[in-house]
Design a protein around this motif. Structure first.
Motif, short mmCIF file in Angstrom:
data_model
loop_
_atom_site.label_atom_id
_atom_site.label_comp_id
_atom_site.label_asym_id
_atom_site.label_seq_id
_atom_site.Cartn_x
_atom_site.Cartn_y
_atom_site.Cartn_z
N SER A 38 -3.60 -10.66 -9.49
CA SER A 38 -4.90 -10.45 -8.87
C SER A 38 -5.12 -11.39 -7.69
CB SER A 38 -6.02 -10.65 -9.89
OG SER A 38 -6.14 -9.50 -10.69
N GLN B 152 -3.60 4.08 -7.74
CA GLN B 152 -2.25 3.71 -7.31
C GLN B 152 -1.80 2.42 -8.01
OE1 GLN B 152 -2.17 2.50 -3.20
NE2 GLN B 152 0.06 2.36 -3.13
N VAL B 153 -2.67 1.44 -8.05
CA VAL B 153 -2.31 0.15 -8.66
C VAL B 153 -2.20 0.31 -10.18
CG1 VAL B 153 -3.02 -2.24 -8.97
CG2 VAL B 153 -3.28 -1.16 -6.73
N VAL C 269 1.83 -6.99 -11.48
CA VAL C 269 0.64 -6.98 -10.62
C VAL C 269 -0.15 -8.27 -10.83
CG1 VAL C 269 -1.54 -5.81 -10.13
CG2 VAL C 269 0.51 -4.46 -10.62
N MET D 243 1.19 1.53 -10.71
CA MET D 243 2.14 0.41 -10.55
C MET D 243 2.25 -0.39 -11.83
SD MET D 243 1.43 -1.62 -7.03
CE MET D 243 1.46 -0.79 -5.46
N HIS D 244 1.08 -0.74 -12.35
CA HIS D 244 1.07 -1.55 -13.57
C HIS D 244 1.72 -0.80 -14.73
CE1 HIS D 244 -0.67 -3.15 -17.30
NE2 HIS D 244 -0.43 -4.30 -16.70
N ARG E 92 -6.69 3.84 -4.25
CA ARG E 92 -6.00 2.56 -4.40
C ARG E 92 -6.05 2.07 -5.85
NH1 ARG E 92 -2.50 -0.33 -2.43
NH2 ARG E 92 -3.58 -2.30 -2.24
N LYS E 93 -7.20 2.24 -6.49
CA LYS E 93 -7.30 1.82 -7.90
C LYS E 93 -6.29 2.59 -8.75
CE LYS E 93 -12.30 1.08 -7.72
NZ LYS E 93 -13.59 1.67 -8.13
N SER F 112 0.79 -1.23 0.00
CA SER F 112 0.00 0.00 0.00
C SER F 112 0.82 1.28 0.00
CB SER F 112 -0.94 0.01 1.22
OG SER F 112 -1.58 -1.25 1.37
N LEU G 282 -9.08 -3.32 -11.13
CA LEU G 282 -7.84 -3.02 -11.87
C LEU G 282 -8.16 -2.22 -13.13
CD1 LEU G 282 -5.68 -6.30 -12.05
CD2 LEU G 282 -5.14 -4.19 -10.83
N PRO H 87 -2.30 -6.59 -4.98
CA PRO H 87 -2.85 -5.44 -4.24
C PRO H 87 -4.14 -5.75 -3.49
CG PRO H 87 -3.29 -5.21 -6.59
CD PRO H 87 -2.44 -6.44 -6.43
N LEU I 71 -7.23 -5.78 -4.36
CA LEU I 71 -8.31 -4.83 -4.61
C LEU I 71 -9.66 -5.54 -4.59
CD1 LEU I 71 -6.94 -2.73 -7.63
CD2 LEU I 71 -6.90 -2.14 -5.20
#
Ligand SMILES: [Zn+2]
Length: 401
Positions: A309, A296-297, A307, A300-301, A293-294, A235, A331, A261, A263
């Motif tokens: 699931s 943020q991920v 990433v 990341m991707h 968070r969405k 996180s 995602l 993550p 999610l």
């Protein structure tokens, strides 16, 4: 032999134009033919002209011992062995009904999941189970009631050895506190660097990968510094919000660390005191944190981080078993393409679970774990939540969960 023919197909990495006829024999995929190919003589075919066939989904983060009700982690010590085996069976049937044909359990109550896997159970059709045993945690630390407390290097070394001897597939270590355990600190580390080195060194020497639960920024940094194979949640939290630097993302991408993550929520869960306190500090609502968070991920991707699931299924009513299609949809809402999101729940998750050579792809020689959904999840990820047929090792469950 039998076949599954669908008008659309996703092979675990990419779309197969024109759909596919997947041929199955004795639990294995024996051929992936063009959608218009004739079936071999006498081969029965399930026809799904408006559907899509893809590898069965892989949920890289579940809690089979938790029954999907609020507070279930707090009550995890209560069920006896038989009752716990029944919970595990029910959890797995719910995953399978949602199209999940492999799960990685990262929160065993002692070694109940491992015992379930090595028992005969009822001969029914279940997802394949990858398991960590009880997460290694500090004395009184996050999820300590699962039975994985260890203090000091000697106990940590022994904890890893015990898991290896019992036959786990991966070692899970709680590097930060967690929202679900009162009295633990999500923003701080539960171990010092040298202790974590002992865990990772011991696991790697035994041929086991390590995945680290890490919410707070220092915990994510510590996990990265000791070379864990995976990070759960990841996180990058501070008391001012998310602090996810381009430099950290580049390091994660270079290391090939699998980030799960976790999610996805089905509704708003009752907030634990720790979660409520953090929201208060951040001045954000639960919904705003989810949107953050969405994004943020998604970043990341986009930075090339691997990433995968996982749902954290089982820990609350808003985190039920079988939630994975929602995790994948989150995602996409975070900016990940549907194709990449589907790969995160198939081929990439298979690799993170150590099963990349036999699961997560439509390919001859792979296990016949198949999901047929109604519609096209590449055009509309919501279709992933409409399973029309599920096969695990070439077998269909007799009844819905
Ligand atoms: Zn979890």
């Amino acid at each position: 032999m039998f076949g599954v023919r669908a008008g659309g197909a996703f092979d675990g990495e990419r779309v197969v134009p024109g759909g596919a006829l997947v041929l199955v024999d004795r639990g294995r995929i024996v051929g992936v033919e063009p959608g218009a190919a004739p079936a071999p003589d006498g081969c029965e075919v399930l026809e799904a002209p408006t559907g899509t066939v893809l590898p069965g989904l892989i949920d890289a983060h579940v809690h089979l011992c938790a029954d999907g009700t609020d507070g279930s982690l707090d009550r995890i010590e209560e069920p006896g062995e038989d009752a716990m085996a029944a919970v595990i069976g029910q959890s797995l049937r719910r995953h399978l009904a949602a199209g999940v044909t492999t799960v990685r359990d990262l929160g065993d109550r002692r070694f109940a999941v491992l015992a379930w896997r090595s028992s005969a159970h009822d001969g029914g059709v279940y997802p394949a189970v990858v398991t960590a045993g009880p997460p290694i945690t500090s004395a009184g630390g996050h999820c300590a009631n699962m039975g994985g407390e260890a203090a000091g290097e000697d106990q940590l070394r022994r904890a890893v050895l015990e898991r290896a001897e019992r036959g786990v597939d991966v070692v899970k270590v709680m590097v930060s506190g967690g929202f679900a355990t009162a009295g633990t600190q999500v923003l701080f580390c539960q171990f010092i660097l040298q202790e974590l080195r002992v865990v990772v060194g011991g696991a790697h020497a035994a041929g086991l990968p390590v995945t680290a639960h890490a919410h707070g920024l220092p915990a994510v940094h510590m996990a990265m510094a000791v070379g864990v194979d995976g990070i759960e949640h990841c996180s990058f939290l501070t008391d001012k919000g998310v602090s996810q630097s381009a430099d950290d993302l580049a390091r994660l991408a270079d290391a090939g660390t699998a980030v799960c993550p976790t999610l996805g929520f089905a509704g708003v869960p009752p907030l634990t005191p720790a979660a409520a306190a953090l929201l208060d500090k951040l001045g954000m609502t639960f919904e705003q944190v989810m949107e953050m968070r969405k994004r943020q991920v998604g970043q990341m991707h986009a930075a090339g981080v691997r990433v995968v699931s996982g749902s954290d299924g089982g820990i609350a009513a808003a985190k039920p078993h079988g939630l994975l299609p929602v995790s994948v949809a989150f995602l996409v809402e975070g900016g990940v393409s549907t194709v990449a999101a589907l790969a995160s729940a198939t081929s990439l998750a298979a690799a993170a679970c150590g099963l990349g050579d036999r699961k997560g792809r439509l390919r001859a020689g792979y296990d016949a774990d198949l999901l047929v959904v109604d519609g096209d999840p590449v055009a509309d990820i919501g279709a992933l939540a409409r399973p029309a047929a599920v096969f695990a090792g070439g077998r269909r469950p007799a009844r819905a969960a």
